[in-house]
Design an enzyme around this catalytic site. Structure first.
Site, mmCIF file in Angstrom:
data_model
loop_
_atom_site.group_PDB
_atom_site.id
_atom_site.type_symbol
_atom_site.label_atom_id
_atom_site.label_comp_id
_atom_site.label_asym_id
_atom_site.label_seq_id
_atom_site.Cartn_x
_atom_site.Cartn_y
_atom_site.Cartn_z
ATOM 1 N N SER A 112 -11.127 9.851 3.378
ATOM 2 C CA SER A 112 -10.674 11.220 2.726
ATOM 3 C C SER A 112 -9.669 11.714 2.417
ATOM 4 C CB SER A 112 -11.058 11.836 3.871
ATOM 5 O OG SER A 112 -10.808 13.802 3.678
ATOM 6 N N HIS A 113 -8.477 12.899 3.390
ATOM 7 C CA HIS A 113 -7.587 13.140 2.341
ATOM 8 C C HIS A 113 -6.033 11.535 2.671
ATOM 9 C CE1 HIS A 113 -3.915 16.076 3.031
ATOM 10 N NE2 HIS A 113 -3.987 15.052 1.522
ATOM 11 N N ASP A 260 -21.101 13.724 -0.591
ATOM 12 C CA ASP A 260 -21.343 12.998 0.818
ATOM 13 C C ASP A 260 -21.112 14.415 2.390
ATOM 14 O OD1 ASP A 260 -18.183 14.150 1.368
ATOM 15 O OD2 ASP A 260 -17.821 11.934 1.274
ATOM 16 N N HIS A 282 -20.073 12.283 5.104
ATOM 17 C CA HIS A 282 -18.418 12.095 5.084
ATOM 18 C C HIS A 282 -18.028 11.612 6.219
ATOM 19 C CE1 HIS A 282 -14.580 12.897 3.178
ATOM 20 N NE2 HIS A 282 -14.453 13.614 4.102
ATOM 21 N N ASP A 284 -20.005 9.789 8.880
ATOM 22 C CA ASP A 284 -20.619 8.567 8.526
ATOM 23 C C ASP A 284 -19.992 7.393 8.043
ATOM 24 O OD1 ASP A 284 -23.411 9.785 9.429
ATOM 25 O OD2 ASP A 284 -24.289 9.853 7.757
#
Length: 316
Positions: A112-113, A260, A282, A284
């Site tokens: 992610s980030h 997601d 996201h 998972d």
């Protein structure tokens, strides 16, 4: 009550670390994941290492990689801040890891980030990075961040008030439950970094690996750094997972675009795209919550093992 609280916090996270700079301690059972350079895992927004000692963010992933021979470190960056601030924190830790391990480079894996955060380090210090892997990475922004900024525009009193509240409550709670020292908090800056506009501005400065247009691959190698990406496009995957309901709701903001739950599949693309259509949401993608993932897809832990083997075979 405590366990319920930790699960709720995890479900609210857009992505979730710690420089626990932990050298491999598990007994090596094979060399399948034995990469040439250490692997550094980098969390996203609202990140933590372990909540109340019962909920690890990278659930069973470091252990599996170490068991196959990899050196694995879990980075600790601000739970909420801009990509640049988090990137500088990660850069400092990468240098520490290189000093500890004796390695010349690292393989950065960000969720992610954590994706843009790893890209920052590769951009300012490519000589320290063998590869960047972005998992569910917010490389072109998120519709969720855009929607929040429409409600509370950057620089507005409402934005400042909400960011301050999130920093002093949610982020502070995550840090307390994780038992980790406080790092600079700025949820407003984090939200801007994760928006479409903020991501576009970041990409102008750090374009390496970002597709020129559409939903294809980007450059696979830039300044000696290999770029990879993968992710999922199924917000709802396990009826027993309490986070699925939240991700199912946020997925509606993408108006039918594959996602997601928090990031559009095309936004995940960076460098060599392995897949962005895993039956995963996201959380998972990091084997959350507590391994409650789809029964009809390769287990996320195995996907990480496969990727470590890919890096190994590439001489990384």
């Amino acid at each position: 009550m405590k366990r319920t609280l930790t699960r709720v916090v995890a479900a609210l996270a857009i992505a979730t670390g710690t420089l626990a700079a932990m050298a491999p301690a598990q007994a090596q059972t094979s060399s399948y994941t034995q990469t040439r350079y250490p692997v550094v895992l980098v969390h996203g927004l609202f990140g933590f290492d372990s909540l109340a000692g019962s909920l690890d963010y990278w659930y069973k992933i470091p252990q599996a990689l170490r068991a196959g021979g990899a050196q694995v470190y879990v980075a600790k960056v601000s739970a909420a801040n801009s990509t640049e601030v988090r990137g500088e924190q990660l850069l400092t830790q990468v240098r520490e890891i290189l000093a500890i391990s004796g390695a010349k480079k690292v393989n950065l894996i960000g969720h992610s980030h954590g994706g843009p955060t790893t890209r920052y380090v590769a951009g300012v210090a490519p000589e320290l990075v063998a590869s960047v892997t972005s998992i569910g990475g917010v490389n072109r922004g998120s519709a969720v961040a855009d929607a929040l900024l429409k409600i509370a525009p950057d620089g507005s009193p409402l934005n400042g008030a909400l960011a301050g509240t999130v920093d002093s409550t949610l982020v502070a709670l995550i840090e307390k439950l994780a038992g980790q020292p406080s790092l600079p908090r700025d949820s407003g800056a984090a939200l801007l970094s994760l928006s479409t506009a903020g991501s576009a501005k970041f990409n102008q400065r750090f374009p390496a690996g970002v597709p020129a247009s559409g939903c294809g691959d980007g450059e696979h190698a830039v300044k000696g750094v290999r770029y990879y990406s993968w992710g999922g496009n199924r917000p709802l995957t396990n009826v027993l997972d309490i986070s699925d309901a939240l991700l199912g709701a946020t997925s509606l903001l993408f108006k039918g675009e594959p996602n997601d739950g928090l990031v559009a599949a095309c936004s995940m693309n960076l460098g060599k795209v392995i897949r962005t259509d895993y039956r995963m949401n996201h959380l998972d993608e990091v084997n959350q919550v507590l391994g409650l993932v789809s029964l009809f897809e390769t287990n996320p832990v195995e996907v990480y093992r496969q990727h470590a083997n890919r890096l190994k075979n590439a001489g990384l």
